[in-house]
Design a protein around this motif. Structure first.
Motif, PDB file in Angstrom:
ATOM      1  N   GLY A   6       4.371   0.243  -7.976  1.00  0.00           N
ATOM      2  CA  GLY A   6       5.357  -0.838  -8.061  1.00  0.00           C
ATOM      3  C   GLY A   6       6.145  -1.009  -6.783  1.00  0.00           C
ATOM      4  O   GLY A   6       7.350  -1.276  -6.822  1.00  0.00           O
ATOM      5  N   LEU A   7       5.468  -0.919  -5.638  1.00  0.00           N
ATOM      6  CA  LEU A   7       6.149  -0.930  -4.348  1.00  0.00           C
ATOM      7  C   LEU A   7       6.674  -2.335  -4.034  1.00  0.00           C
ATOM      8  O   LEU A   7       5.932  -3.316  -4.088  1.00  0.00           O
ATOM      9  CB  LEU A   7       5.194  -0.461  -3.254  1.00  0.00           C
ATOM     10  CG  LEU A   7       5.802   0.003  -1.946  1.00  0.00           C
ATOM     11  CD1 LEU A   7       6.737   1.181  -2.162  1.00  0.00           C
ATOM     12  CD2 LEU A   7       4.699   0.384  -0.956  1.00  0.00           C
ATOM     13  N   GLN A  22       5.366  -7.229  -3.774  1.00  0.00           N
ATOM     14  CA  GLN A  22       5.881  -7.573  -5.100  1.00  0.00           C
ATOM     15  C   GLN A  22       5.311  -6.650  -6.168  1.00  0.00           C
ATOM     16  O   GLN A  22       4.615  -7.080  -7.077  1.00  0.00           O
ATOM     17  CB  GLN A  22       5.532  -9.029  -5.436  1.00  0.00           C
ATOM     18  CG  GLN A  22       5.990 -10.035  -4.401  1.00  0.00           C
ATOM     19  CD  GLN A  22       5.691 -11.454  -4.835  1.00  0.00           C
ATOM     20  OE1 GLN A  22       6.043 -11.868  -5.943  1.00  0.00           O
ATOM     21  NE2 GLN A  22       5.038 -12.215  -3.978  1.00  0.00           N
ATOM     22  N   GLY A  23       5.581  -5.367  -6.046  1.00  0.00           N
ATOM     23  CA  GLY A  23       5.087  -4.428  -7.048  1.00  0.00           C
ATOM     24  C   GLY A  23       3.681  -3.970  -6.787  1.00  0.00           C
ATOM     25  O   GLY A  23       2.837  -3.949  -7.690  1.00  0.00           O
ATOM     26  N   PRO A  57      10.820   1.266   1.901  1.00  0.00           N
ATOM     27  CA  PRO A  57      10.652   0.386   0.738  1.00  0.00           C
ATOM     28  C   PRO A  57      12.009  -0.036   0.167  1.00  0.00           C
ATOM     29  O   PRO A  57      13.005   0.669   0.316  1.00  0.00           O
ATOM     30  CB  PRO A  57       9.893   1.271  -0.264  1.00  0.00           C
ATOM     31  CG  PRO A  57       9.354   2.419   0.532  1.00  0.00           C
ATOM     32  CD  PRO A  57      10.295   2.620   1.664  1.00  0.00           C
ATOM     33  N   SER A  58      12.018  -1.179  -0.493  1.00  0.00           N
ATOM     34  CA  SER A  58      13.229  -1.630  -1.191  1.00  0.00           C
ATOM     35  C   SER A  58      13.303  -1.050  -2.596  1.00  0.00           C
ATOM     36  O   SER A  58      14.388  -0.789  -3.112  1.00  0.00           O
ATOM     37  CB  SER A  58      13.249  -3.164  -1.264  1.00  0.00           C
ATOM     38  OG  SER A  58      13.217  -3.737   0.020  1.00  0.00           O
ATOM     39  N   ALA A  59      12.142  -0.849  -3.219  1.00  0.00           N
ATOM     40  CA  ALA A  59      12.090  -0.296  -4.577  1.00  0.00           C
ATOM     41  C   ALA A  59      10.679   0.185  -4.853  1.00  0.00           C
ATOM     42  O   ALA A  59       9.748  -0.080  -4.093  1.00  0.00           O
ATOM     43  CB  ALA A  59      12.521  -1.355  -5.599  1.00  0.00           C
ATOM     44  N   ILE A 256      -6.391  -4.555 -12.087  1.00  0.00           N
ATOM     45  CA  ILE A 256      -5.440  -4.821 -13.175  1.00  0.00           C
ATOM     46  C   ILE A 256      -4.258  -3.878 -13.010  1.00  0.00           C
ATOM     47  O   ILE A 256      -4.438  -2.660 -12.923  1.00  0.00           O
ATOM     48  CB  ILE A 256      -6.100  -4.606 -14.554  1.00  0.00           C
ATOM     49  CG1 ILE A 256      -7.345  -5.489 -14.685  1.00  0.00           C
ATOM     50  CG2 ILE A 256      -5.098  -4.918 -15.662  1.00  0.00           C
ATOM     51  CD1 ILE A 256      -8.119  -5.255 -15.970  1.00  0.00           C
ATOM     52  N   ASP A 257      -3.031  -4.429 -12.952  1.00  0.00           N
ATOM     53  CA  ASP A 257      -1.873  -3.559 -12.785  1.00  0.00           C
ATOM     54  C   ASP A 257      -1.428  -3.002 -14.131  1.00  0.00           C
ATOM     55  O   ASP A 257      -2.036  -3.271 -15.179  1.00  0.00           O
ATOM     56  CB  ASP A 257      -0.735  -4.284 -12.056  1.00  0.00           C
ATOM     57  CG  ASP A 257      -0.113  -5.417 -12.874  1.00  0.00           C
ATOM     58  OD1 ASP A 257      -0.362  -5.492 -14.103  1.00  0.00           O
ATOM     59  OD2 ASP A 257       0.627  -6.220 -12.284  1.00  0.00           O
ATOM     60  N   LYS A 258      -0.359  -2.203 -14.107  1.00  0.00           N
ATOM     61  CA  LYS A 258       0.070  -1.517 -15.326  1.00  0.00           C
ATOM     62  C   LYS A 258       0.556  -2.471 -16.407  1.00  0.00           C
ATOM     63  O   LYS A 258       0.573  -2.116 -17.588  1.00  0.00           O
ATOM     64  CB  LYS A 258       1.184  -0.523 -14.975  1.00  0.00           C
ATOM     65  CG  LYS A 258       0.703   0.649 -14.114  1.00  0.00           C
ATOM     66  CD  LYS A 258       1.842   1.597 -13.810  1.00  0.00           C
ATOM     67  CE  LYS A 258       1.331   2.779 -12.987  1.00  0.00           C
ATOM     68  NZ  LYS A 258       2.427   3.715 -12.632  1.00  0.00           N
TER      69      LYS A 258
END
Length: 299
Positions: A6-7, A22-23, A57-59, A256-258
């Protein structure tokens, strides 16, 4: 070696915010030789800068060789850049000092490690095939030779991870192949993890895995059908291969993401029935997930 979960990276300038990642999710195993591709603005260079400790990273989550780059102190980040990663830039002006010889360029970063710099520099230049050119200044070296010196410099701190940003962008096809073959040699002989960022999809022929980034997320992965060594052996047996055969060296998979999201290739969305639509029907059919265009009477 690398774990991204989720970067997120947001750049702020005055009242403007740009979301570069964006994640993004990504895993890279130790000893992998892989490439990251994407169009300009996709976020691939932003990712490389964060892997190299040049940006934070921001999050999300980002660990390299077990080190958490999100919570790392400034002092630890400096140590990380010195000891864990090596960087090769496309622009040789960022890699090399023009008035020094090849050997002197390689010796400089070794000073930080307090090692016998001459012996180590000669060892590295031999590894990249430039021992006979060690006394030449940069103006006396070709573009490919300069890039080989840059790779030797990136290896000076004995990194666990080598990052290369468009390393063949300014080279011709033949020289590019030589540089990429050198990456394969270093990966195989040193067990070095190598991540190459490029805009060139043909790089897939030289690496084992290619991750495509689109709009700040991983959109697809291309995995090699068989080892590169097996492909070379077959090329030697059969001679020149057709372009169609080259395209079959890898198999492409959507990621496919989470949250269950995937990015459908843009070319598919241009097909009849999907063009200019913002909805699709998702159905389970004979053990497969099938995407269909919405019915004509739907709005």
């Amino acid at each position: 070696m690398i774990v991204c979960d989720g970067l997120v990276k947001i750049y702020k300038s005055a009242d403007l915010e740009v979301v570069a990642l964006q994640g993004l999710d990504l895993r890279v195993e130790p000893g992998e030789l892989m490439a990251i591709v994407g169009n300009s603005g996709s976020g691939k260079s932003t990712l490389l800068n964060m892997l190299g400790g040049l940006d934070r990273p921001s999050a999300g989550k980002l660990t390299v060789a077990g080190k958490d780059l999100l919570s790392m102190s400034d002092r630890d980040l400096i140590r990380y850049k010195r000891e864990t990663v090596g960087f090769v830039w496309q622009n040789n002006a960022r890699n090399l000092i023009p008035y020094l010889t090849a050997q002197e360029n390689v010796e400089l970063p070794i000073l930080l490690r307090g090692r016998r710099r001459k012996a180590r520099a000669l060892e590295l230049l031999e590894a990249v095939g430039l021992q006979d050119r060690r006394r030449n200044r940069l103006s006396e070296l070709s573009g490919g030779e300069q890039q080989r010196v840059a790779i030797a410099i990136a290896l000076a701190n004995e990194p666990q991870l080598l990052l290369a940003d468009e390393p063949t962008g300014s080279l011709d096809t033949k020289t590019s192949d030589q540089v990429l073959d050198l990456f394969r040699k270093l990966n195989r002989e040193l067990g070095l993890t190598i991540v190459i960022v490029t805009h060139d999809p043909h790089l897939a022929r030289k690496v084992d895995r290619v991750v495509a980034i689109r709009d700040g997320r991983t959109s697809s992965e291309m995995l090699r059908r068989r080892s590169y060594a097996e492909e070379l052996a077959e090329l030697e047996r059969k001679g020149a291969e057709s372009a169609a055969a080259e395209e079959e060296s890898h198999v492409e998979y959507a990621v496919i993401d989470k949250a269950g999201r995937l990015q459908i290739p843009a070319s598919f969305l241009e097909a009849e029935g999907f063009k200019d639509r913002n909805k699709v029907r998702v159905e389970w059919e004979d053990g497969r997930i099938v995407l269909r265009p919405p019915d004509a009477d739907e709005t």
